[in-house]
Scaffold this motif. Structure first.
Motif, PDB file in Angstrom:
ATOM      1  N   ALA A  34       0.759  -1.169   0.056  1.00  0.00           N
ATOM      2  CA  ALA A  34      -0.093  -0.134   0.190  1.00  0.00           C
ATOM      3  C   ALA A  34       0.877   1.171   0.249  1.00  0.00           C
ATOM      4  O   ALA A  34       0.290   2.355  -0.303  1.00  0.00           O
ATOM      5  CB  ALA A  34      -0.884  -0.163   1.182  1.00  0.00           C
ATOM      6  N   HIS A 205      -6.669  -5.644   5.933  1.00  0.00           N
ATOM      7  CA  HIS A 205      -5.741  -5.240   4.561  1.00  0.00           C
ATOM      8  C   HIS A 205      -6.677  -4.200   3.957  1.00  0.00           C
ATOM      9  O   HIS A 205      -6.177  -3.101   3.293  1.00  0.00           O
ATOM     10  CB  HIS A 205      -5.362  -6.479   3.924  1.00  0.00           C
ATOM     11  CG  HIS A 205      -4.547  -7.171   4.576  1.00  0.00           C
ATOM     12  ND1 HIS A 205      -3.874  -8.169   4.088  1.00  0.00           N
ATOM     13  CD2 HIS A 205      -3.964  -7.065   5.732  1.00  0.00           C
ATOM     14  CE1 HIS A 205      -3.169  -8.904   4.799  1.00  0.00           C
ATOM     15  NE2 HIS A 205      -3.294  -8.227   5.921  1.00  0.00           N
ATOM     16  N   ARG A 206      -7.981  -4.207   4.000  1.00  0.00           N
ATOM     17  CA  ARG A 206      -8.852  -3.502   3.318  1.00  0.00           C
ATOM     18  C   ARG A 206      -8.838  -1.887   4.046  1.00  0.00           C
ATOM     19  O   ARG A 206      -8.988  -0.872   3.293  1.00  0.00           O
ATOM     20  CB  ARG A 206     -10.390  -4.065   3.302  1.00  0.00           C
ATOM     21  CG  ARG A 206     -10.417  -4.916   2.062  1.00  0.00           C
ATOM     22  CD  ARG A 206     -11.775  -5.601   2.457  1.00  0.00           C
ATOM     23  NE  ARG A 206     -12.203  -6.309   3.558  1.00  0.00           N
ATOM     24  CZ  ARG A 206     -13.247  -6.610   4.246  1.00  0.00           C
ATOM     25  NH1 ARG A 206     -14.404  -6.854   3.373  1.00  0.00           N
ATOM     26  NH2 ARG A 206     -13.334  -6.969   5.458  1.00  0.00           N
ATOM     27  N   ARG A 209      -5.476  -0.286   3.155  1.00  0.00           N
ATOM     28  CA  ARG A 209      -5.609   0.549   1.689  1.00  0.00           C
ATOM     29  C   ARG A 209      -6.747   1.615   1.711  1.00  0.00           C
ATOM     30  O   ARG A 209      -6.285   2.835   0.987  1.00  0.00           O
ATOM     31  CB  ARG A 209      -6.157  -0.558   0.797  1.00  0.00           C
ATOM     32  CG  ARG A 209      -5.125  -1.760   0.221  1.00  0.00           C
ATOM     33  CD  ARG A 209      -5.563  -2.458  -0.942  1.00  0.00           C
ATOM     34  NE  ARG A 209      -6.830  -3.065  -0.578  1.00  0.00           N
ATOM     35  CZ  ARG A 209      -6.974  -4.343  -0.064  1.00  0.00           C
ATOM     36  NH1 ARG A 209      -5.855  -5.017   0.238  1.00  0.00           N
ATOM     37  NH2 ARG A 209      -8.098  -5.106   0.241  1.00  0.00           N
TER      38      ARG A 209
END
Length: 219
Positions: A34, A205-206, A209
């Motif tokens: 990211a 992880h979303r 980001r």
């Protein structure tokens, strides 16, 4: 461990992003993908995100600065862990005096400050200036001691802050709270931890980001 620190981190055009409480390789990988600049490893014995120096050393973090988080640990322990965990910076979350910071190395210190301790911003700025010669970065956190409170601070109070070194804003930052923080002040960077998690030490992880996209929106 990276070879050198940036010569002038505060001069970079894009905000720095630090993600703390890294315990797993897949989370470190997600941060790097990211575009995160700094990864933090917590060595405070009472933290649910604590890792050992050996665990931290085993996590691969190419291209990112490695930051160890220490809470009132001895100078000898900080230096030992920095060596064993291959750290670039020590985030000192205690009332560490200039002598302690010099022993760690001024170019390797990220000193934590708590704006809520100060009734007036001038007192905070005096504190920052007094320790500027012995730190590479300052981190301004919520609460009045240690860290990891998981709540936001009044970032509006920090608008136009006079800080002689690059400083990072911390305290309950995540996709929901970042818009207000981004509008309130302009630090050199942002420190995120629990606001990116599905459980202590487990990053979503979303959310990583989403946070990076908010801090560095694409033109």
């Amino acid at each position: 461990m990276t070879d050198t620190l940036p010569a002038d981190p505060g001069a970079t055009r894009r905000p720095l992003i630090k993600v703390c409480g890294i315990t797993r390789q897949q989370d470190a990988d997600a941060c790097l993908e990211a575009g995160v600049d700094m990864l933090g490893f917590i060595f405070h014995p009472q933290s649910p995100r604590r890792v050992t120096p050996e665990q931290a050393a085993g996590l691969r973090t190419p291209g990112a600065l490695r930051v160890g988080v220490f809470v009132n640990q001895t100078q000898a322990e900080v230096l030992r862990v920095m060596d064993r965990a291959r750290l670039d910076l020590a985030q000192l979350c205690g009332d560490n005096d200039p002598a302690f910071c010099r022993a760690v190395g001024p170019g390797r210190v990220m000193r934590v400050f708590w704006p809520e301790r100060h009734s007036a911003r001038a007192a905070l700025e005096d504190d920052l200036h007094s320790l500027a010669p012995v730190m590479a970065y300052a981190l301004l956190d919520a609460g009045t001691a240690t860290g990891g409170h998981g709540r936001a601070q009044d970032a509006e109070r920090l608008h136009g802050l006079d800080c002689p070194v690059p400083w990072l804003l911390a305290g309950g930052l995540g996709p929901e709270t970042l818009p207000r923080a981004l509008a309130a002040c302009t630090p050199a960077g942002y420190d995120l931890n629990s606001g990116l998690e599905s459980a202590p030490g487990v990053k979503d992880h979303r959310r990583i980001r989403a946070a990076v996209a908010l801090i560095r929106p694409r033109g």
